[in-house]
Design a protein around this motif. Structure first.
Motif, mmCIF file in Angstrom:
data_model
loop_
_atom_site.group_PDB
_atom_site.id
_atom_site.type_symbol
_atom_site.label_atom_id
_atom_site.label_comp_id
_atom_site.label_asym_id
_atom_site.label_seq_id
_atom_site.Cartn_x
_atom_site.Cartn_y
_atom_site.Cartn_z
ATOM 1 N N GLY A 332 7.581 51.180 -66.113
ATOM 2 C CA GLY A 332 7.310 49.817 -66.553
ATOM 3 C C GLY A 332 6.787 48.899 -65.472
ATOM 4 O O GLY A 332 6.619 47.690 -65.707
ATOM 5 N N SER A 333 6.523 49.437 -64.264
ATOM 6 C CA SER A 333 6.023 48.595 -63.169
ATOM 7 C C SER A 333 4.655 48.015 -63.529
ATOM 8 O O SER A 333 3.767 48.724 -64.000
ATOM 9 C CB SER A 333 5.937 49.399 -61.873
ATOM 10 N N ILE A 334 4.485 46.739 -63.272
ATOM 11 C CA ILE A 334 3.302 45.993 -63.719
ATOM 12 C C ILE A 334 2.193 46.064 -62.675
ATOM 13 O O ILE A 334 2.433 45.892 -61.474
ATOM 14 C CB ILE A 334 3.683 44.533 -64.005
ATOM 15 N N ALA A 335 0.977 46.326 -63.147
ATOM 16 C CA ALA A 335 -0.209 46.298 -62.291
ATOM 17 C C ALA A 335 -0.854 44.917 -62.396
ATOM 18 O O ALA A 335 -0.977 44.360 -63.492
ATOM 19 C CB ALA A 335 -1.199 47.383 -62.718
ATOM 20 N N ALA A 336 -1.268 44.370 -61.258
ATOM 21 C CA ALA A 336 -1.845 43.025 -61.241
ATOM 22 C C ALA A 336 -2.804 42.901 -60.069
ATOM 23 O O ALA A 336 -2.947 43.819 -59.258
ATOM 24 C CB ALA A 336 -0.729 41.977 -61.148
ATOM 25 N N VAL A 337 -3.456 41.755 -59.991
ATOM 26 C CA VAL A 337 -4.337 41.439 -58.872
ATOM 27 C C VAL A 337 -3.653 40.365 -58.039
ATOM 28 O O VAL A 337 -3.239 39.329 -58.569
ATOM 29 C CB VAL A 337 -5.713 40.948 -59.372
ATOM 30 N N ASN A 338 -3.520 40.623 -56.724
ATOM 31 C CA ASN A 338 -2.833 39.645 -55.877
ATOM 32 C C ASN A 338 -3.771 38.527 -55.428
ATOM 33 O O ASN A 338 -4.939 38.484 -55.819
ATOM 34 C CB ASN A 338 -2.167 40.336 -54.685
ATOM 35 N N GLU A 339 -3.261 37.616 -54.586
ATOM 36 C CA GLU A 339 -4.042 36.456 -54.168
ATOM 37 C C GLU A 339 -5.241 36.839 -53.308
ATOM 38 O O GLU A 339 -6.161 36.032 -53.117
ATOM 39 C CB GLU A 339 -3.150 35.457 -53.408
ATOM 40 N N MET A 340 -5.240 38.076 -52.777
ATOM 41 C CA MET A 340 -6.368 38.553 -51.984
ATOM 42 C C MET A 340 -7.404 39.278 -52.833
ATOM 43 O O MET A 340 -8.400 39.776 -52.321
ATOM 44 C CB MET A 340 -5.863 39.493 -50.884
ATOM 45 N N GLY A 341 -7.151 39.353 -54.138
ATOM 46 C CA GLY A 341 -8.084 40.030 -55.032
ATOM 47 C C GLY A 341 -7.947 41.529 -55.054
ATOM 48 O O GLY A 341 -8.844 42.237 -55.536
ATOM 49 N N ALA A 342 -6.806 42.044 -54.563
ATOM 50 C CA ALA A 342 -6.579 43.491 -54.517
ATOM 51 C C ALA A 342 -5.610 43.915 -55.609
ATOM 52 O O ALA A 342 -4.745 43.137 -56.047
ATOM 53 C CB ALA A 342 -6.035 43.895 -53.149
ATOM 54 N N LEU A 343 -5.727 45.163 -56.031
ATOM 55 C CA LEU A 343 -4.830 45.727 -57.040
ATOM 56 C C LEU A 343 -3.470 46.004 -56.420
ATOM 57 O O LEU A 343 -3.372 46.589 -55.338
ATOM 58 C CB LEU A 343 -5.434 47.023 -57.585
ATOM 59 N N VAL A 344 -2.410 45.577 -57.087
ATOM 60 C CA VAL A 344 -1.040 45.875 -56.660
ATOM 61 C C VAL A 344 -0.260 46.408 -57.853
ATOM 62 O O VAL A 344 -0.549 46.073 -59.005
ATOM 63 C CB VAL A 344 -0.322 44.630 -56.074
ATOM 64 N N VAL A 345 0.727 47.255 -57.551
ATOM 65 C CA VAL A 345 1.570 47.840 -58.600
ATOM 66 C C VAL A 345 3.028 47.626 -58.225
ATOM 67 O O VAL A 345 3.474 48.079 -57.165
ATOM 68 C CB VAL A 345 1.281 49.343 -58.775
#
Length: 682
Positions: A332-345
């Motif tokens: 259930g870990s969420i994938a998103a874009v951080n403040e630097m514009g990079a993909l994080v999980v």
């Protein structure tokens, strides 16, 4: 030997296992974890009853819970006060003075669980030998009890200087406060008989903070399973890998701080022994987190100090806890874009509610489960044996929003999510091996949990591990592993003496006292045991250093010399740090005894199936984010012993899915486990 039941409540699902020793039958159940976890457990028991399990015949129910660690992380505990030696009320804030994040200008430790105005001092003082320097100021107790009552305190922690040597003052104050306030009261010596005032104080405070909520939970859980028909002995999984009675858990709830994951480690250790693999890494990936535990010579690694909420900012607990490394990477870990514009999980998780987008239960942000579905690694109609239908178009729509922001193709982003999760989980394995002086390539990996087998081969490849074992029923393995947990007591006493000054007779006397304390605890439980095993250890360090290493000793001090102890310490020191010194004096700090009551366990039987296997179906699966390739899809219950499966392949079963990569191959061993050879020749 009668029916045994194991219940593991995770962040997303609650797993249950029942074992009938007469027939050898194992029955499994799985329900969604509810806001009140005990209700989900009772629902699961009713599911087992519907499947033919006679709960009334069960004599032992073992339960792993996350209620303690969640109470700390969420700061949802009791209003707590601290009573300590005059001059030591600020110990919680002073701590060790260390700064783990040296270059973080905004670094702050978590606020103490007890604010300064609720920390009360009392005049008393003991020496390091336990001798009374200042007598206890008994005249201050009535005023102290009145202040605690007026402040609406629910729990009180008591920690006096050097009480590990002489607990008389703590006991006297505890009796008075309990009688005149009705609060939950805990003393530091009941939890730790070791020196280090900050760690002892923190441990007592954590125990008091979670005490009332844990007491309510355990009582409610016990009442619920009793109403469902269970009338046997309730045991809770202790953080040291053993089990505790419900009465012990209510008195010392801090010993449940890692109760949830230890069942899987117990099962992995037992499975490793059955497979003649004493050195394994237990890897568990569920819906919220992934966890790794190193098992050497059939025993899970144990740490004497655990940091609730993490070493950098958290609260130290001075108690034996399995050396579990946990990271925020689950299905259930969420994938998103951080403040630097990079993909994080991760570490944010959708959990069980609202869950991944594909569950159709309100989740809106894409998760690891959604990425697996989009890549074809999961079948939308077979998740949890078809009980949950996965909505692939909804997952694609949610992930497409993320892909648009990243300006990358959909499937490449999905593969990127899997790869980032793999790196995060591989770091957990490194922390429990490489950072402890071990090479992960010397270990096999036992992968379980609902999502563990999906990612295990990728993680192993990242670390150079060649063998991955996926046990039977991996989605229920933590609950199943609880059935193998013994009763275990870690008993410690600070000695603090130079190795050259050690008197074997005195050390033997203290070891025997510790052993008797452990045996007495076993006798109080009144559970049938097959044997009692005693293990002795000494915590040792070079003089002038702060931290110690735990060194195993023989059963009698007469069997070991000072030179033997020095050689054993230097060998372990070299393994951990890469060097040692023959000249620096060594101190023996603590004597440590582990008393294990070996209980009845399920029998691990060989798989009785012929080698014939039904032909697999074929579906396209994407392994690299670029191309879909034909992949063999096997049903695990149709596989017999010695069947070989060449990758790429996917093996489906009721509560989990195993991925065999394009360069890997797998076979079914004599016990029915899937054995994956990572990067093996085709």
């Amino acid at each position: 030997m009668s029916t045994m039941v194991g219940i593991d409540i995770g962040g997303t699902f609650t797993d249950l296992t029942a074992y009938d020793p007469v027939s050898g039958d194992l029955t499994f159940g799985k329900t969604t974890t509810t806001a009140r976890p005990d209700e989900g457990a009772v629902s699961g028991l009713q599911q087992l009853i519907a499947d033919g399990v006679d709960i009334r015949r069960a004599t032992v129910l073992k339960h792993g819970t996350t209620v303690v660690i969640n109470s700390i992380l969420e700061r949802r505990g009791a209003k707590t006060a601290l009573i300590t030696t005059e001059g030591f009320r600020d110990t919680l804030e002073i701590g060790r003075g260390s700064r783990p994040e040296s270059f973080n200008l905004f670094y702050r430790r978590l606020a103490p669980l007890v604010p300064r105005d609720l920390r009360f001092e009392i005049r008393e003082r003991l020496s390091a030998r336990g001798e009374v320097i200042k007598p206890l100021d008994r005249a201050a107790l009535p005023r102290l009890a009145k202040l605690i009552t007026q402040a609406g305190i629910e729990a009180v922690a008591i920690c006096f200087l050097h009480a590990y040597r002489n607990p008389d003052h703590e006991l006297e104050v505890a009796a008075y406060i309990a009688k005149h306030t009705g609060c939950f009261v805990t003393c530091s010596h009941e939890l730790s008989r070791e020196f280090r005032e900050f760690e002892r104080t923190s441990t007592a405070v954590v125990n008091a903070f979670v005490g009332p909520r844990t007491s309510t939970y355990v009582s409610r859980f016990r009442d619920g399973v009793n109403k469902a028909g269970f009338s046997g002995r309730l045991l809770l999984m202790g953080s040291n890998g053993g089990v505790l009675t419900d009465a012990e858990a209510i008195k010392r709830p801090v010993l449940l701080i890692e109760s949830g994951p230890v069942g899987g480690a117990a099962g992995a250790a037992e499975l490793g022994k059955a497979l003649d693999m004493p050195n394994v890494i237990a890897f568990d990936m569920g819906g919220t987190t992934a966890k790794a535990v190193m098992i050497e010579n059939g025993e899970a690694a144990v740490t004497p100090v655990y940091y609730a909420a993490g070493y950098n900012r958290g609260y130290p607990v001075q108690a034996a806890v399995l050396d579990i490394v946990e990271v925020g990477a689950g299905g259930g870990s969420i994938a998103a874009v951080n403040e630097m514009g990079a993909l994080v999980v991760g570490p944010r998780s959708a959990g069980g509610v609202p869950g991944p987008v594909c569950y159709g239960t309100g989740g809106e942000e894409p998760t690891i489960t959604d990425a697996n579905l989009i890549l074809g690694r999961l079948h939308p109609d077979r998740f949890l044996n078809g009980e949950i239908k996965l909505d692939k178009p909804a997952a694609e729509k949610a992930l497409q929003r993320l892909a648009t922001r990243l300006k990358e193709p959909l499937h490449r982003v999905a593969a990127g999510i899997i790869h980032l999760a793999t790196l995060t989980m591989a770091s957990a394995v490194k922390m429990t091996t490489v950072e402890r002086g071990y090479d992960p390539r010397d270990f096999a990996m036992i992968a379980y949990g609902g999502a563990g087998p999906l990612h295990a081969a990728d993680i192993a490849r990242e670390l150079g591990i060649r063998t991955v074992i996926v046990p039977n029923h991996p989605g229920h393995f933590c609950a199943y592993g609880m059935l193998y947990a013994d009763l275990k007591y870690d008993v410690v006493q600070t000695m603090a003496v130079g190795l050259e000054e050690l008197e074997a007779v005195e050390a033997e006397k203290q070891f025997l006292d510790l052993e008797e304390r452990g045996r007495a605890s076993l006798r109080e439980i009144k559970v049938n045991l097959t044997s009692v095993v005693i293990s002795r250890f000494a915590d040792m360090r070079y003089r002038g250093q702060e931290h110690t290493l735990k060194i195993r000793l023989p059963d009698k001090m007469s069997l070991v010399s000072q030179s033997d102890m020095r050689a054993a310490f230097e060998s372990e020191y070299t393994k951990r740090y890469g060097h040692s010194s023959h000249k620096v004096p060594i101190d023996l700090v603590n004597l440590r005894v582990v008393v294990t009551g070996v209980a009845d366990k399920p029998v691990i039987n060989d798989l009785h199936k012929d080698t014939a296997a039904a032909e697999p179906e074929i579906r396209d699966v994407n392994f690299d984010g670029r191309n879909f390739v034909p992949c063999a899809i096997w049903q695990r219950d149709k596989l017999g012993a010695a069947v070989r499966i060449d990758g790429p392949a996917i093996i489906e079963e009721s509560a989990s899915t195993t991925v065999v990569g394009p360069n890997d191959w797998a076979t079914i061993d004599r016990l029915g486990n899937i054995r994956i050879t990572v990067g093996g020749d085709q």
